[in-house]
Design a protein around this motif. Structure first.
Motif, PDB file in Angstrom:
ATOM      1  N   ASN A 286      41.329  54.039  16.296  1.00 33.81           N
ATOM      2  CA  ASN A 286      42.339  53.734  17.297  1.00 33.81           C
ATOM      3  C   ASN A 286      41.770  53.041  18.528  1.00 33.81           C
ATOM      4  O   ASN A 286      42.494  52.366  19.246  1.00 33.81           O
ATOM      5  CB  ASN A 286      43.084  55.007  17.718  1.00 33.81           C
ATOM      6  N   SER A 287      40.477  53.199  18.751  1.00 33.20           N
ATOM      7  CA  SER A 287      39.863  52.515  19.896  1.00 33.20           C
ATOM      8  C   SER A 287      40.032  51.005  19.761  1.00 33.20           C
ATOM      9  O   SER A 287      40.064  50.290  20.766  1.00 33.20           O
ATOM     10  CB  SER A 287      38.393  52.893  20.021  1.00 33.20           C
ATOM     11  N   ARG A 288      40.161  50.502  18.540  1.00 30.81           N
ATOM     12  CA  ARG A 288      40.393  49.056  18.341  1.00 30.81           C
ATOM     13  C   ARG A 288      41.701  48.620  18.981  1.00 30.81           C
ATOM     14  O   ARG A 288      41.810  47.511  19.513  1.00 30.81           O
ATOM     15  CB  ARG A 288      40.421  48.724  16.851  1.00 30.81           C
ATOM     16  N   ILE A 289      42.690  49.480  18.919  1.00 32.67           N
ATOM     17  CA  ILE A 289      43.981  49.158  19.534  1.00 32.67           C
ATOM     18  C   ILE A 289      43.825  49.090  21.047  1.00 32.67           C
ATOM     19  O   ILE A 289      44.334  48.180  21.701  1.00 32.67           O
ATOM     20  CB  ILE A 289      45.056  50.180  19.113  1.00 32.67           C
ATOM     21  N   LEU A 290      43.085  50.046  21.615  1.00 35.42           N
ATOM     22  CA  LEU A 290      42.864  50.028  23.063  1.00 35.42           C
ATOM     23  C   LEU A 290      41.999  48.842  23.481  1.00 35.42           C
ATOM     24  O   LEU A 290      42.195  48.277  24.559  1.00 35.42           O
ATOM     25  CB  LEU A 290      42.246  51.348  23.520  1.00 35.42           C
ATOM     26  N   MET A 291      41.068  48.441  22.631  1.00 30.17           N
ATOM     27  CA  MET A 291      40.263  47.249  22.931  1.00 30.17           C
ATOM     28  C   MET A 291      41.155  45.997  22.939  1.00 30.17           C
ATOM     29  O   MET A 291      41.001  45.124  23.797  1.00 30.17           O
ATOM     30  CB  MET A 291      39.127  47.110  21.918  1.00 30.17           C
ATOM     31  N   ALA A 292      42.095  45.927  21.993  1.00 27.43           N
ATOM     32  CA  ALA A 292      43.034  44.799  21.966  1.00 27.43           C
ATOM     33  C   ALA A 292      43.903  44.808  23.223  1.00 27.43           C
ATOM     34  O   ALA A 292      44.138  43.754  23.835  1.00 27.43           O
ATOM     35  CB  ALA A 292      43.894  44.848  20.708  1.00 27.43           C
ATOM     36  N   ALA A 293      44.371  45.983  23.627  1.00 31.83           N
ATOM     37  CA  ALA A 293      45.183  46.092  24.849  1.00 31.83           C
ATOM     38  C   ALA A 293      44.386  45.670  26.074  1.00 31.83           C
ATOM     39  O   ALA A 293      44.900  44.972  26.959  1.00 31.83           O
ATOM     40  CB  ALA A 293      45.695  47.524  25.010  1.00 31.83           C
ATOM     41  N   THR A 294      43.128  46.064  26.121  1.00 36.52           N
ATOM     42  CA  THR A 294      42.256  45.666  27.230  1.00 36.52           C
ATOM     43  C   THR A 294      42.107  44.150  27.270  1.00 36.52           C
ATOM     44  O   THR A 294      42.151  43.538  28.343  1.00 36.52           O
ATOM     45  CB  THR A 294      40.874  46.344  27.098  1.00 36.52           C
ATOM     46  N   ALA A 295      41.952  43.528  26.119  1.00 42.57           N
ATOM     47  CA  ALA A 295      41.817  42.070  26.056  1.00 42.57           C
ATOM     48  C   ALA A 295      43.100  41.375  26.502  1.00 42.57           C
ATOM     49  O   ALA A 295      43.043  40.326  27.158  1.00 42.57           O
ATOM     50  CB  ALA A 295      41.442  41.636  24.641  1.00 42.57           C
TER      51      ALA A 295
END
Length: 186
Positions: free
Chosen positions: A58-67
Motif C-alpha cells: 500500500n505504500s506504493r499508493i501513498l508514493m503515487a499520491a505524494t508524486a
C-alpha cells in the motif's frame, strides 16, 4: 466508485476480486465507468482499477499520491487530494496498521465489517472526528458497502471542490512540442 469517475488503486485480496470481475482490463472502462473516467482510461489505455501489489504494498499508493502533490502540483499535502482509502472486508490485523498509515498520511479511510475500537467512546471520537485536525486524515467505519462508497465519494467531491476540480474546463491535448515548451518555462 468507478461509476462516479473515481479511479481505484487496489492491492491484495481486493485486487484479486477486481481481476476476477474483469475490472483490471482497459475494456472495463467502457462498460463500468462514468463518462469522465471512461474517457481518461480510453485516452491513456489503462483499466479503471489499477493493481498495485500485495496488501503490504500500500505504500506504493501513498508514493503515487505524494508524486501527484509534489510533481503534479495538486494541493500542498496528501490530505488535499480527492482520495480515500478503504478496507471493506479486512481480515487481518495488519489491515488496521496499514489503515492507520493511510490516516496518518492524510487519507480519509473507511473500514467495513468490524472495527476493534468501537467499544471505546473516547478512542472512537479521536479516530472518527478529532484526528483529522492533527494529521489530515481520519477513520470512518461503515459496514454497508453502498453507504461506505457514498462516504468516500462525498469526501472526494469535497476535496475536488476545494481544489477547483469540480468546474468543467476546455480540455487541451498537449503534443510533444507543447510539452517541451512547458518544460522550457520551468
Amino acid at each position: 466508485m468507478i461509476k462516479n469517475d473515481v479511479i481505484v488503486l487496489t492491492t491484495g485480496c481486493a485486487a484479486m476480486a477486481c481481476g476476477k470481475a474483469g475490472l483490471l482490463t482497459p475494456e472495463a472502462a467502457a462498460r463500468y465507468c462514468g463518462p469522465g473516467l471512461a474517457e481518461v482510461c480510453e485516452a491513456v489505455g489503462i483499466p479503471p482499477v489499477l493493481h498495485m501489489g500485495a496488501c503490504v504494498d500500500n505504500s506504493r499508493i501513498l508514493m503515487a499520491a505524494t508524486a501527484v502533490v509534489k510533481n503534479g502540483g495538486l494541493g500542498d499535502d496528501i490530505s488535499d487530494l480527492p482520495a480515500a482509502g478503504a478496507a471493506p472486508e479486512w481480515m487481518s490485523e495488519k489491515a488496521i496498521a496499514i489503515g492507520q498509515y493511510f490516516v496518518a498520511s492524510g487519507v480519509f479511510t473507511v473500514f467495513g465489517t468490524t472495527f476493534p475500537i468501537s467499544g471505546s467512546e473516547e478512542v472512537s471520537k479521536l479516530m472518527y472526528e478529532e484526528l483529522e485536525a492533527v494529521v489530515g486524515g481520519k477513520w470512518a467505519f461503515e459496514p454497508d458497502p453502498e453507504k461506505a462508497t457514498k462516504l468516500m465519494i462525498d469526501h472526494i467531491n469535497k476535496k475536488r471542490k476545494a481544489l477547483g476540480l469540480d468546474k468543467s474546463r476546455e480540455r487541451v491535448l498537449y503534443d510533444m512540442a507543447m510539452r517541451r515548451e512547458l518544460e522550457a518555462v520551468e
